[in-house]
Design an enzyme around this catalytic site. Sequence first.
Site, mmCIF file in Angstrom:
data_model
loop_
_atom_site.group_PDB
_atom_site.id
_atom_site.type_symbol
_atom_site.label_atom_id
_atom_site.label_comp_id
_atom_site.label_asym_id
_atom_site.label_seq_id
_atom_site.Cartn_x
_atom_site.Cartn_y
_atom_site.Cartn_z
ATOM 1 N N GLU A 73 -1.339 -1.058 -4.924
ATOM 2 C CA GLU A 73 -2.614 -0.371 -5.146
ATOM 3 C C GLU A 73 -2.455 0.657 -6.257
ATOM 4 O O GLU A 73 -1.518 1.461 -6.253
ATOM 5 C CB GLU A 73 -3.084 0.315 -3.861
ATOM 6 N N ASP A 116 -2.936 0.802 6.863
ATOM 7 C CA ASP A 116 -2.061 0.560 5.711
ATOM 8 C C ASP A 116 -1.571 -0.883 5.667
ATOM 9 O O ASP A 116 -1.396 -1.469 4.599
ATOM 10 C CB ASP A 116 -0.852 1.508 5.756
ATOM 11 N N ASP A 165 0.891 -1.167 0.000
ATOM 12 C CA ASP A 165 0.000 0.000 0.000
ATOM 13 C C ASP A 165 0.924 1.210 0.000
ATOM 14 O O ASP A 165 1.453 1.598 1.042
ATOM 15 C CB ASP A 165 -0.890 -0.029 1.248
#
Lengths: 170, 170
Positions: free
Chosen positions: A67, A140, A7
Amino acid sequence: MRVLGVDPGLTRCGLGVVDGSAGRARMIAVGVVRTPSDAEPGERLAYLETQLGEWLRRFSPDVVAVERVFADANVASVMTTAHATAIALLTAHKHGVPIVFHTPTEVKAAVTGSGRAEKAQVTTMVTKILRLDEPPRPADAADALALAICHAWRGSAAARVAALTPGGMP
Amino acid sequence: MRVLGVDPGLTRCGLGVVDGSAGRARMIAVGVVRTPSDAEPGERLAYLETQLGEWLRRFSPDVVAVERVFADANVASVMTTAHATAIALLTAHKHGVPIVFHTPTEVKAAVTGSGRAEKAQVTTMVTKILRLDEPPRPADAADALALAICHAWRGSAAARVAALTPGGMP
């Protein structure tokens, strides 16, 4: 399939390693790389590069799942996220590990069944799927694990889609 | 002061080295790093890193000046530009060279007197200022030289402004 979920971020970069196949997933490691916001940007990126390299060496994932970030109102935040993403691209390439991108919607759908799920719901499902004693913190870290689960479960289908994306760029 | 100007991009990354002080500027080198758009993103970034490192070693600039990118309608383009910017940040840091950012408006104002000047006008003025026999091509190369001139002329004032920018992030 072993997946390192990333992330991307500079203040906090979530990392999660999952071994998984269709419907099954086991957590191998989870963590967050933090860099101080008052540090020099290049220094923050260099530290992230070092840490990502360490994770790639230690856990030898088959693939890195990141992501896919979209621009939104907060331009400054998008830029630092894009910088962190570039470091992931560079480091994965140097370690010879393929990298794939998943949208937040794909990740939410994979772990909760709904692409519009709340963040808390994602964390709850990640905790259940991986049979963890408590929810991964911060968010996260949970998001990185969700990414890894998403890719492990979508498997080769997602890789084919990524290969067909024009330009292949995030 | 020797400045390496970088017009960040993946398809074309403009590079220009200028020796300059208030009102004076001399071109040392100009070039463009190109990577094929069908190459793997990590590979493109790694190549850019190698080339930037080569320029830093060869020309030993006092500072690297990069165009500060803003999000616009073309999200994909902004992202690849941000990725290239991250590589500039990382590489400059590894070579111990400070990095500064200038907006397109600052660059245009520095070389043409107007922050709203056309691209062609910037190229014309760069050609005149550096007493070149012909305009630098492509536009990315001219833009990199304009960035370097801009920073050399703004000098320490710009460095102080950059140091005061919250977070210091592009």
